[in-house]
Design a protein around this motif. Structure first.
Motif, short mmCIF file in Angstrom:
data_model
loop_
_atom_site.label_atom_id
_atom_site.label_comp_id
_atom_site.label_asym_id
_atom_site.label_seq_id
_atom_site.Cartn_x
_atom_site.Cartn_y
_atom_site.Cartn_z
N ASP A 171 0.87 -1.18 0.00
CA ASP A 171 0.00 0.00 0.00
C ASP A 171 0.91 1.23 0.00
O ASP A 171 1.51 1.57 1.02
N LEU A 172 1.01 1.89 -1.13
CA LEU A 172 2.08 2.85 -1.38
C LEU A 172 1.68 4.29 -1.06
O LEU A 172 0.61 4.75 -1.46
N ASN A 173 2.54 4.98 -0.32
CA ASN A 173 2.45 6.43 -0.13
C ASN A 173 3.59 7.07 -0.92
O ASN A 173 4.60 7.50 -0.37
N TYR A 174 3.41 7.11 -2.23
CA TYR A 174 4.44 7.65 -3.12
C TYR A 174 4.68 9.13 -2.81
O TYR A 174 3.88 9.80 -2.14
N ARG A 175 5.80 9.64 -3.31
CA ARG A 175 6.10 11.07 -3.12
C ARG A 175 4.94 11.90 -3.70
O ARG A 175 4.51 11.66 -4.82
N GLY A 176 4.49 12.86 -2.91
CA GLY A 176 3.29 13.61 -3.26
C GLY A 176 2.12 13.28 -2.37
O GLY A 176 1.10 13.98 -2.36
N SER A 177 2.24 12.21 -1.58
CA SER A 177 1.19 11.85 -0.64
C SER A 177 1.20 12.81 0.54
O SER A 177 2.22 13.41 0.88
N SER A 178 0.05 12.96 1.17
CA SER A 178 -0.02 13.71 2.42
C SER A 178 0.38 12.81 3.57
O SER A 178 0.55 11.61 3.41
N GLY A 179 0.53 13.41 4.76
CA GLY A 179 0.88 12.64 5.94
C GLY A 179 2.36 12.63 6.26
O GLY A 179 2.76 12.07 7.30
N TYR A 180 3.17 13.26 5.41
CA TYR A 180 4.63 13.29 5.63
C TYR A 180 5.18 14.71 5.52
O TYR A 180 6.36 14.91 5.25
N GLY A 181 4.34 15.72 5.73
CA GLY A 181 4.79 17.10 5.69
C GLY A 181 4.59 17.75 4.33
O GLY A 181 4.36 17.10 3.32
N ARG A 182 4.69 19.09 4.32
CA ARG A 182 4.43 19.87 3.11
C ARG A 182 5.45 19.58 2.00
O ARG A 182 5.09 19.42 0.84
N ALA A 183 6.74 19.49 2.34
CA ALA A 183 7.77 19.28 1.33
C ALA A 183 7.53 17.97 0.58
O ALA A 183 7.62 17.92 -0.66
#
Length: 647
Positions: A456-468
């Motif tokens: 279940d992928l949270n690729y770059r651009g996902s929320s939940g890991y900060g604005r950057a």
């Protein structure tokens, strides 16, 4: 040739059970006596939403069968009702999008608005002036316009509070009824990119205090470099909001002397999620403290604060908290965990004691025999993983299979079948600015119980890991997410966790685009599924609804000036590069990803003789809501992958 034999365990979820577990809850509110209300989403009733009242240990459905509590403002809606008092409330009905009043004494709702061209959403009751403040979205032949309006409950007269911005949300009233907050934003921004916080003052008769028609002061966000969400007043009239000015969505309080939102609690974690729907809250005031959600590596905790310092963590067994509200010393929320489906809980913020009020198996006036009941030993539990990509790290949750596939070739005795590495299904969340969480998803368990691993992928651009991290998909949709999918397969394969030659991709909506892009622009995958997925982003940019009509500008570029870029990213324009089987599921009423996109893609694949299946559902829109259709799609997808593996 060897064949992979997968025997599902006797306790394996059926497709019907897997989707029955998708019952959900939201929009929690307490009345003045502490009686709790919520909206319950019921897939077994074709996705109908019912207003529930919880009293004396029993949940009572207040919504007549012919009504559905759901706003479609911004297409995705959100808060669709509010209390007037302990005996009455107003709600937006899905079918006509009009506002209705209902009482406990008279079950039949009374229609209050008669504007067929308008949709209403996020109603709030202004007790001082006996009126409703809400969003009105007007659909004309030429355009869609949004504004904030008052509706007098005595006369029915509707007047404008604010207009001129493209979008509005997050209305908040002060306790004395003399102040109002709201959020606005304009194209091409989305609310998770840049918003503005507005403040209005009223006199006691209810007029806006100003010589102008509208007196709205922009308190923050005027430089459009921050996303400000969920404004509110505390009991003393102080203004609060969540903003990502620090790089993380943190809780802030407005300093009237410095005229700025200043951090109340600074933490390298998000305290909210991307607001695809309006009216949700992730913090609440409880007597002398504030209770707020903290999201680290997509896993949530509920933190009690006093004077900006952590007092304690509440509900530590849960990993997601939504729709938080409070009454006296009680906090109420919709919670999930790695082993529990969504349910409503009451948490005593003094003792920490937790009481479960509703869930799939608790206190329902309409239980379903298909709803799953699984012990932790019957579940594949998520493992948070990070892996290297070009710009740093990407993240996801890995679910190992519960059973092991085996080599059942004739040369191997059945009693000594050799274990094989499992096939893997990569899940891509929608959005794409969204997030997947480490909580029980019966559809994931459906796959792991059949011998598949799931990433279940949270690729770059996902929320939940900060604005950057959230902004890393800027102008790179269809590139960065695909690169992360490839990197995830390499990571799992290098560690001997999966069979990289049997890797499948699946996604819905924006996730469907990533799945199709992965099949078109990568040779890592053996097949995939698109559930109402985007096949041609240029067509989406020109045909989609207002809320997302400029989203493509941010994700890819201007449709007017960068058509070549759109063609380079489009799976439809590179259909010849897809040489593996694909299955499609599409709703005929979809206004976000119109059915013509899917039909064009299917026709192109058929023309080049690529193995393809397509299934269309006449009564579904964007996001399937019928339990029968959800189960049908899930089962068809599973059998499709089985045929691919066996071929």
């Amino acid at each position: 040739m060897s064949s992979v034999k997968v025997n599902r365990p006797p306790t394996a979820l059926s497709a019907e059970q897997a989707v029955a577990g998708l019952k959900d809850y939201g929009q929690l509110t307490c009345d003045a006596d502490g009686v709790l209300f919520w909206v319950e989403y019921r897939p077994e009733e074709a996705g109908r939403n019912c207003l529930m009242r919880y009293a004396n240990g029993v949940g009572q459905n207040l919504t007549p069968p012919e009504f559905d509590v759901r706003s479609r403002v911004h297409e995705y809606g959100g808060l669709s009702w509010c209390l007037i008092d302990q005996q009455s409330w107003v709600f937006v009905n899905k079918q006509d999008q009009q506002l209705y009043r209902q009482t406990l004494a008279a079950n039949a709702p009374e229609q209050l608005t008669f504007r067929p061209e308008s949709r209403f959403g996020e109603p709030h009751y202004d007790a001082l002036h006996h009126r409703i403040i809400m969003i009105e979205e007007i659909h004309s032949d030429k355009n869609v316009s949004n504004r904030l309006v008052f509706m007098c409950l005595s006369s029915g007269l509707i007047t404008v509070l604010h207009e001129g911005q493209d979008f509005y949300s997050s209305i908040a009233l002060s306790v004395d009824g003399l102040q109002c907050l709201f959020i606005s934003w304009d194209h091409p921004n989305q609310p998770w990119i840049a918003t503005q916080l507005h403040h209005c003052c009223f006199d006691k008769p209810g007029q806006v205090i100003s010589s102008k028609v509208i007196s709205s002061q922009v308190l923050a966000g005027s430089d459009l470099k921050e996303s400000i969400l969920q404004p509110s007043f505390d009991a003393d009239g102080k203004i609060w909001a969540i903003t990502d000015q620090s790089g993380w969505w943190n809780l802030c309080c407005y300093d009237t002397d410095k005229q700025a939102l200043l951090p109340y609690w600074s933490v390298e974690a998000d305290c909210t999620t991307a607001p695809w729907q309006f009216g949700g809250y992730h913090y609440v005031f409880t007597q002398d403290s504030v209770t707020v959600m903290r999201l680290e590596q997509a896993s949530a905790a509920l933190i009690q604060l006093r004077r900006g310092e952590v007092i304690r963590q509440l509900g530590s067994d849960y990993h997601q908290f939504r729709a938080i509200t409070a009454w006296q010393n009680k906090v109420y929320a919709v919670v999930n965990s790695v082993s529990r489906l969504p349910h409503v809980v009451e948490i005593d913020h003094i003792s920490g004691e937790i009481r479960e009020l509703s869930g799939s198996e608790l206190n329902s006036d309409n239980p379903s025999a298909n709803e799953p009941s699984l012990s932790t030993s019957q579940l594949s539990l998520p493992q948070h993983v990070s892996f290297s990509v070009d710009s740093g790290e990407a993240f996801g949750f890995f679910y190992p299979p519960l059973i092991t596939s085996s080599d059942s070739s004739p040369e191997n005795d059945a009693s000594q079948a050799l274990p094989l590495l499992p096939p893997v299904v990569l899940f891509f969340h929608g959005g794409p600015t969204a997030c997947t969480y480490p909580v029980l998803n019966p559809r994931i368990q459906y796959w792991t119980q059949r011998g598949f691993a799931v990433m279940d992928l949270n690729y770059r651009g996902s929320s939940g890991y900060g604005r950057a991290y959230r902004l890393l998909l800027h102008k790179r949709w269809g590139i960065t997410d695909v690169e992360d999918a490839e990197a995830a397969v390499r990571y799992l394969s290098d560690r001997g966790l999966i069979n990289a030659r049997q890797a499948f991709v699946r996604g819905s909506s924006a996730g469907g685009f990533t799945a199709l892009a992965a099949l078109a622009f990568s040779d890592c995958f053996s097949g995939g599924a698109s559930l109402y997925g985007v096949t041609d982003p240029l067509a989406l940019a020109t045909a989609t609804h207002k809320f997302e009509s400029h989203y493509m500008d941010w994700l890819i570029g201007s449709p007017a000036t960068q058509q070549k870029t759109y063609q380079a990213r489009s799976p439809l324009h590179h259909v010849k590069q897809i040489q593996v089987p694909v299955i499609f599921f599409q709703g005929e009423l979809d206004a976000v990803v119109v059915p013509e996109q899917t039909r064009s893609m299917v026709a192109a694949l058929q023309q080049q003789h690529t193995s393809v299946e397509a299934h269309y559902y006449v009564e579904e829109g964007h996001g399937f809501r019928s339990a029968a259709n959800l189960a049908d799609a899930l089962e068809k997808e599973y059998h499709f992958y089985q045929r691919v593996i066996s071929s």
